[in-house]
Design an enzyme around this catalytic site. Structure first.
Site, mmCIF file in Angstrom:
data_model
loop_
_atom_site.group_PDB
_atom_site.id
_atom_site.type_symbol
_atom_site.label_atom_id
_atom_site.label_comp_id
_atom_site.label_asym_id
_atom_site.label_seq_id
_atom_site.Cartn_x
_atom_site.Cartn_y
_atom_site.Cartn_z
ATOM 1 N N LEU A 41 11.639 -3.784 20.723
ATOM 2 C CA LEU A 41 11.772 -4.971 19.885
ATOM 3 C C LEU A 41 10.680 -4.988 18.821
ATOM 4 O O LEU A 41 9.710 -4.257 18.893
ATOM 5 C CB LEU A 41 11.693 -6.220 20.756
ATOM 6 C CG LEU A 41 12.752 -6.327 21.863
ATOM 7 C CD1 LEU A 41 12.443 -7.505 22.787
ATOM 8 C CD2 LEU A 41 14.144 -6.465 21.275
ATOM 9 N N GLY A 42 10.847 -5.842 17.817
ATOM 10 C CA GLY A 42 9.807 -6.021 16.816
ATOM 11 C C GLY A 42 10.149 -5.516 15.437
ATOM 12 O O GLY A 42 9.436 -5.820 14.469
ATOM 13 N N LYS A 54 -2.001 -1.430 10.229
ATOM 14 C CA LYS A 54 -3.277 -2.138 10.334
ATOM 15 C C LYS A 54 -4.144 -1.529 11.426
ATOM 16 O O LYS A 54 -5.378 -1.513 11.318
ATOM 17 C CB LYS A 54 -3.048 -3.628 10.606
ATOM 18 C CG LYS A 54 -2.203 -4.332 9.568
ATOM 19 C CD LYS A 54 -2.586 -3.982 8.137
ATOM 20 C CE LYS A 54 -1.551 -4.435 7.124
ATOM 21 N NZ LYS A 54 -0.336 -3.616 7.058
ATOM 22 N N SER A 169 14.864 -4.112 6.186
ATOM 23 C CA SER A 169 14.992 -3.265 5.004
ATOM 24 C C SER A 169 14.552 -1.848 5.320
ATOM 25 O O SER A 169 14.013 -1.569 6.392
ATOM 26 C CB SER A 169 14.154 -3.840 3.857
ATOM 27 O OG SER A 169 12.773 -3.866 4.208
ATOM 28 N N GLU A 227 1.704 6.019 -10.493
ATOM 29 C CA GLU A 227 2.397 4.752 -10.708
ATOM 30 C C GLU A 227 3.040 4.762 -12.087
ATOM 31 O O GLU A 227 2.395 5.110 -13.078
ATOM 32 C CB GLU A 227 1.411 3.591 -10.579
ATOM 33 C CG GLU A 227 1.915 2.242 -11.046
ATOM 34 C CD GLU A 227 3.184 1.789 -10.334
ATOM 35 O OE1 GLU A 227 4.158 1.475 -11.045
ATOM 36 O OE2 GLU A 227 3.188 1.760 -9.092
ATOM 37 N N ASP A 335 14.218 -9.902 4.795
ATOM 38 C CA ASP A 335 14.410 -8.937 3.724
ATOM 39 C C ASP A 335 15.848 -8.886 3.227
ATOM 40 O O ASP A 335 16.123 -8.267 2.202
ATOM 41 C CB ASP A 335 13.999 -7.531 4.196
ATOM 42 C CG ASP A 335 12.497 -7.404 4.378
ATOM 43 O OD1 ASP A 335 11.783 -8.389 4.135
ATOM 44 O OD2 ASP A 335 12.036 -6.315 4.787
ATOM 45 N N LEU A 342 8.137 -9.841 3.068
ATOM 46 C CA LEU A 342 6.940 -10.031 3.880
ATOM 47 C C LEU A 342 7.344 -10.508 5.271
ATOM 48 O O LEU A 342 8.254 -11.339 5.412
ATOM 49 C CB LEU A 342 6.012 -11.062 3.236
ATOM 50 C CG LEU A 342 5.459 -10.711 1.857
ATOM 51 C CD1 LEU A 342 4.743 -11.919 1.250
ATOM 52 C CD2 LEU A 342 4.523 -9.515 1.938
ATOM 53 N N HIS A 467 -22.775 -22.329 7.046
ATOM 54 C CA HIS A 467 -23.631 -21.335 6.380
ATOM 55 C C HIS A 467 -24.383 -20.529 7.442
ATOM 56 O O HIS A 467 -24.870 -21.089 8.413
ATOM 57 C CB HIS A 467 -24.629 -22.044 5.468
ATOM 58 C CG HIS A 467 -25.647 -21.112 4.871
ATOM 59 N ND1 HIS A 467 -25.348 -20.290 3.812
ATOM 60 C CD2 HIS A 467 -26.946 -20.871 5.195
ATOM 61 C CE1 HIS A 467 -26.427 -19.574 3.499
ATOM 62 N NE2 HIS A 467 -27.414 -19.923 4.330
#
Length: 488
Positions: A41-42, A54, A169, A227, A335, A342, A467
């Site tokens: 899954l996922g 990541k 996608s 690019e 998608d 996203l 801080h």
């Protein structure tokens, strides 16, 4: 038992749109089935996108820190040695724990998980939508969980009054340059190289290309990004994108902007990339070509044409405010519909879609969906860019604060980048926030929260920030909108 198992909702796809829709629907009392063609899954995000990328980004960042920065902190170590196999195993373990977690949530919420390929096949005599499923080898069900598909067969038809399409996608290729999975690859293969490339060409200066390029550059590869446009990250605020461009160049990534790739000639395990940068045809050698020029919705094979589901010019399902297509009972999210591709956008649409099915008035605030590029430094943004505001003729003030002036960033030795806040000239309402710097992906949440409540630059300026912390940069940028920053 009926030959056609019937549910309240069938979800096709188990990515961040599909599995969230299924869980929320089950929470609201619906009997739910999810059809997923993968064994796990996922979806793309968890299996070959957001999460594994990541994991590798974090591992490669730690390797680069040990190699390049430990000495600056007074930490003396021998030259670190890379164990790529161990790094890949860790990535796979992260993915497995999360996919197992979704499987547990399915069991907890009594969601029927069906491993197979689905397509819509119209309505049955009872007026229910039918979904034809070609079953894969079914995984063993968790202990104590029973299936409506008993006994399992090669093909089965499911029915429900509502079906959510959440198929996700796939990567798009370059014309005339097919993927081969070895030399010309997608991000999926780039997440699983068995050795460090000598030279990797990245086709595309967007989020995926820059993230994957960053991973392999840190680990020792030569990386060249090509690019077609004259700048990277074309949808990002120009100041932010230019800052990232300069930082990535300092890290050793080479760029060829305004460059069109015209062909790839493979020679064994190597490749020669042909390109045109405006001065005629040129060539460059490499051993990997990562094509990251965009993605397209996975609508093929879903039976949309046969049903007459309306698609737009980009092949996306046209939906109304309830995420319903022109065919009653057929919904689409993620998608497969318009908007940024996203994972978190898909999840938000999943929640809104299911909740609206159940009489709630949920909405997705598209203007406040943040975007993140997980390079280092990171880049994150929410709302409009300065260029978009100028084009729309909206008067705004800009406030900016550099991380170089921030105590916490100095302690971390992470001083590149800045926070930029755009606020309406008359109302002071925040229209856009753009961050380049350490943990920008985390910092952008404060901006998105304030903007979703219609907050102003003055509102952020009046919030006491601890801080020393990185979020102080957001407050200083908010103060700078009115030229009141203390540490600028």
């Amino acid at each position: 038992m009926s030959d056609t198992p019937t549910y309240d909702l069938i979800v096709i796809g188990s990515g961040p749109g599909g599995y969230v829709a299924a869980i929320r629907a089950a929470q609201l009392g619906m009997k739910v089935a999810v059809v997923e063609k993968r064994a796990t899954l996922g979806g793309v995000c968890l299996n070959e996108g957001c999460i594994p990328s990541k994991a590798l980004l974090d591992s490669s960042e730690l390797f680069a820190l040990a190699r390049d920065k430990f000495a600056l902190h007074g930490i003396g170590i021998d030259t670190p040695r890379l164990d790529l196999d161990a790094m890949m195993l860790r990535k796979e373990d992260v993915v497995k724990k999360l996919t197992d977690g979704i499987a547990y949530l399915f069991k907890k919420n009594e969601i029927e998980r069906i491993h197979g390929t689905a397509s819509l096949s119209g309505k049955n005599t009872a007026g229910l939508q039918q979904v034809a499923v070609t079953l894969a080898v079914p995984p063993p069900l968790p202990e104590g969980q029973q299936s409506l598909l008993n006994p399992p067969t090669a093909n089965v038809t499911l029915s429900a009054p509502k079906v959510i399409l959440a198929a996700g996608s796939e990567a798009t290729g370059l014309p005339g340059i097919p993927f081969d999975g070895q030399v010309v690859v997608t991000a999926r293969e780039a997440l699983a190289f068995d050795k460090i490339p000598e030279h990797m060409i990245v086709c595309g200066g967007g989020y995926i290309g820059l993230e994957m390029g960053s991973v392999w550059r840190r680990l020792g590869a030569q990386v060249t990004v090509m690019e077609m446009l004259p700048q990277i990250l074309p949808n990002m605020d120009r100041q932010a994108a230019d800052a990232l461009y300069r930082s990535l160049r300092k890290q050793g990534i080479q760029f060829k902007l305004g460059t069109r790739i015209t062909g790839v000639r493979k020679i064994g395990s190597k490749a020669i990339v042909q390109f045109n940068a405006g001065a005629g045809s040129e060539e460059i050698d490499c051993d990997k070509v990562l094509v990251a020029v965009g993605r397209r919705p996975l609508t093929a094979g879903l039976g949309l044409d046969d049903l007459g589901v309306t698609l737009d010019e980009k092949g996306r399902v046209v939906v109304d405010g309830n995420y319903q297509s022109n065919i009653p009972g057929i919904y689409a999210i993620g998608d497969l519909v318009a908007g940024p591709m996203l994972a978190h956008k898909a999840s938000e649409e999943a929640l809104a879609c299911v909740e609206r099915m159940n009489g709630k008035s949920s909405t997705v605030e598209y203007e406040y969906i943040p975007g993140v590029v997980y390079t280092w430094p990171e880049g994150a943004s929410v709302g409009a860019t300065e260029e978009q505001l100028k084009e729309a003729g909206i008067p705004c003030r800009s406030g900016r604060f550099n991380f170089a002036a921030l105590g916490r960033a100095r302690c971390m030795d992470e001083t590149e980048g800045f926070v930029k806040i755009l606020a309406h000239m008359e109302t002071d309402r925040i229209l856009g926030v753009h961050i380049v710097g350490p943990r920008a992906s985390d910092l952008i949440a404060e901006a998105a929260a304030v903007m979703s409540f219609g907050g102003t630059a003055r509102d952020i300026a009046l919030i006491c920030h601890a801080h020393p912390t990185l979020p102080e940069a957001i407050r200083e940028a908010a103060l700078d909108v009115h030229k009141e920053a203390i540490h600028a």
